[in-house]
Design a protein around this motif. Sequence first.
Motif, mmCIF file in Angstrom:
data_model
loop_
_atom_site.group_PDB
_atom_site.id
_atom_site.type_symbol
_atom_site.label_atom_id
_atom_site.label_comp_id
_atom_site.label_asym_id
_atom_site.label_seq_id
_atom_site.Cartn_x
_atom_site.Cartn_y
_atom_site.Cartn_z
ATOM 1 N N VAL A 12 0.887 -1.154 0.000
ATOM 2 C CA VAL A 12 0.000 0.000 0.000
ATOM 3 C C VAL A 12 0.926 1.205 0.000
ATOM 4 C CG1 VAL A 12 -1.855 1.234 1.153
ATOM 5 C CG2 VAL A 12 -1.780 -1.274 1.256
ATOM 6 N N GLU A 13 1.005 1.842 -1.160
ATOM 7 C CA GLU A 13 1.917 2.969 -1.350
ATOM 8 C C GLU A 13 1.149 4.277 -1.204
ATOM 9 O OE1 GLU A 13 5.071 4.604 -4.670
ATOM 10 O OE2 GLU A 13 3.451 3.290 -5.312
ATOM 11 N N TYR A 14 1.734 5.208 -0.483
ATOM 12 C CA TYR A 14 1.150 6.532 -0.292
ATOM 13 C C TYR A 14 2.084 7.538 -0.951
ATOM 14 C CZ TYR A 14 -1.597 4.278 3.393
ATOM 15 O OH TYR A 14 -2.444 3.466 4.097
ATOM 16 N N ARG A 15 1.552 8.331 -1.861
ATOM 17 C CA ARG A 15 2.391 9.342 -2.517
ATOM 18 C C ARG A 15 1.568 10.594 -2.781
ATOM 19 N NH1 ARG A 15 2.355 5.105 -7.055
ATOM 20 N NH2 ARG A 15 0.662 5.835 -8.347
ATOM 21 N N GLN A 16 2.282 11.646 -3.059
ATOM 22 C CA GLN A 16 1.653 12.915 -3.412
ATOM 23 C C GLN A 16 2.213 13.353 -4.754
ATOM 24 O OE1 GLN A 16 2.620 15.591 -0.235
ATOM 25 N NE2 GLN A 16 4.692 15.854 -0.903
ATOM 26 N N GLN A 17 1.843 14.530 -5.213
ATOM 27 C CA GLN A 17 2.331 14.994 -6.507
ATOM 28 C C GLN A 17 3.850 15.119 -6.535
ATOM 29 O OE1 GLN A 17 0.063 18.512 -7.435
ATOM 30 N NE2 GLN A 17 -1.323 17.327 -8.720
ATOM 31 N N ASN A 18 4.437 15.556 -5.433
ATOM 32 C CA ASN A 18 5.897 15.648 -5.337
ATOM 33 C C ASN A 18 6.435 14.237 -5.151
ATOM 34 O OD1 ASN A 18 8.567 15.976 -4.658
ATOM 35 N ND2 ASN A 18 8.207 17.416 -3.002
ATOM 36 N N ILE A 19 6.927 13.641 -6.222
ATOM 37 C CA ILE A 19 7.360 12.245 -6.207
ATOM 38 C C ILE A 19 8.514 11.988 -5.235
ATOM 39 C CG2 ILE A 19 9.013 12.371 -8.108
ATOM 40 C CD1 ILE A 19 6.410 9.607 -7.688
ATOM 41 N N ALA A 20 9.201 13.040 -4.806
ATOM 42 C CA ALA A 20 10.318 12.874 -3.872
ATOM 43 C C ALA A 20 9.845 12.505 -2.470
ATOM 44 C CB ALA A 20 11.152 14.153 -3.823
ATOM 45 N N LYS A 21 8.532 12.541 -2.228
ATOM 46 C CA LYS A 21 7.993 12.183 -0.921
ATOM 47 C C LYS A 21 6.986 11.052 -1.086
ATOM 48 C CE LYS A 21 8.476 16.689 1.243
ATOM 49 N NZ LYS A 21 7.799 17.749 1.993
ATOM 50 N N SER A 22 7.280 9.931 -0.452
ATOM 51 C CA SER A 22 6.358 8.801 -0.491
ATOM 52 C C SER A 22 6.671 7.872 0.676
ATOM 53 C CB SER A 22 6.490 8.037 -1.811
ATOM 54 O OG SER A 22 7.766 7.437 -1.898
ATOM 55 N N PHE A 23 5.708 7.016 0.989
ATOM 56 C CA PHE A 23 5.949 5.958 1.955
ATOM 57 C C PHE A 23 5.048 4.790 1.610
ATOM 58 C CE2 PHE A 23 2.642 8.569 3.858
ATOM 59 C CZ PHE A 23 1.765 7.664 4.432
ATOM 60 N N SER A 24 5.411 3.624 2.091
ATOM 61 C CA SER A 24 4.586 2.456 1.809
ATOM 62 C C SER A 24 4.597 1.494 2.979
ATOM 63 C CB SER A 24 5.056 1.746 0.540
ATOM 64 O OG SER A 24 6.357 1.253 0.709
ATOM 65 N N MET A 25 3.493 0.764 3.068
ATOM 66 C CA MET A 25 3.350 -0.348 3.988
ATOM 67 C C MET A 25 3.435 -1.588 3.109
ATOM 68 S SD MET A 25 2.844 1.243 6.901
ATOM 69 C CE MET A 25 2.527 -0.198 7.895
ATOM 70 N N GLN A 26 4.315 -2.515 3.466
ATOM 71 C CA GLN A 26 4.516 -3.715 2.662
ATOM 72 C C GLN A 26 4.171 -4.935 3.506
ATOM 73 O OE1 GLN A 26 8.646 -3.119 1.870
ATOM 74 N NE2 GLN A 26 8.264 -1.604 0.293
ATOM 75 N N PHE A 27 3.575 -5.943 2.874
ATOM 76 C CA PHE A 27 3.120 -7.129 3.607
ATOM 77 C C PHE A 27 3.485 -8.389 2.840
ATOM 78 C CE2 PHE A 27 0.360 -3.557 4.507
ATOM 79 C CZ PHE A 27 0.415 -3.512 5.890
ATOM 80 N N ALA A 28 3.923 -9.418 3.561
ATOM 81 C CA ALA A 28 4.306 -10.686 2.944
ATOM 82 C C ALA A 28 4.049 -11.823 3.925
ATOM 83 C CB ALA A 28 5.780 -10.654 2.554
ATOM 84 N N SER A 29 4.000 -13.029 3.398
ATOM 85 C CA SER A 29 3.795 -14.192 4.260
ATOM 86 C C SER A 29 5.120 -14.806 4.701
ATOM 87 C CB SER A 29 2.928 -15.231 3.557
ATOM 88 O OG SER A 29 3.486 -15.555 2.316
ATOM 89 N N VAL A 30 6.237 -14.268 4.185
ATOM 90 C CA VAL A 30 7.567 -14.722 4.600
ATOM 91 C C VAL A 30 8.405 -13.513 5.006
ATOM 92 C CG1 VAL A 30 7.576 -16.794 3.159
ATOM 93 C CG2 VAL A 30 8.429 -14.662 2.224
#
Length: 162
Positions: A68-86
């Motif tokens: 689940v990636e969160y970004r805004q128009q300024n591509i230099a700022k973003s964050f994400s939540m990543q999920f996996a079973s391993v």
Amino acid sequence: MNRLALMMVTVGIASVGSAIYPGFDTATTGNLKKLNTVLPLPTWIPDGFRAHVHDEVFNVNGQRYITVEYRQQNIAKSFSMQFASVHLGTPIFADERARPTRVPFTSKGLGKSHFMTATVRGLPECQTPWISLKREGSPKYGSFVSLGIQADVAKRILQSVK
């Protein structure tokens, strides 16, 4: 009268559903529901960020990998939540010369953990290790990665995860 009350309750439920996960529009909320799993996500994000859901099969034993990636128009700022079973290993900073600082946090969704923060190519970068979600089913692990997000903002995002 009953019809009006029912409509108001339905609108209230729809509003609460989208308010739980800020940054989600109707289509993204639909994509999240299609995943058919519960994900610990932030209930607070900085203004102007929008969520994007990605579900793919990762090349490690055909395991499902959800971002689940969160970004805004300024591509230099973003964050994400990543999920996996391993557990997918230890995060590495893009710049080997980075001197990371460890920042502790606690949230309902991720428990007690920490993230590492450093300045990489002039931008703040924050990363958690893979955190065990301590539950049955998939996904079993989650992590957070950000670029251009200051450590105090990353901590606030992580503390809001439910």
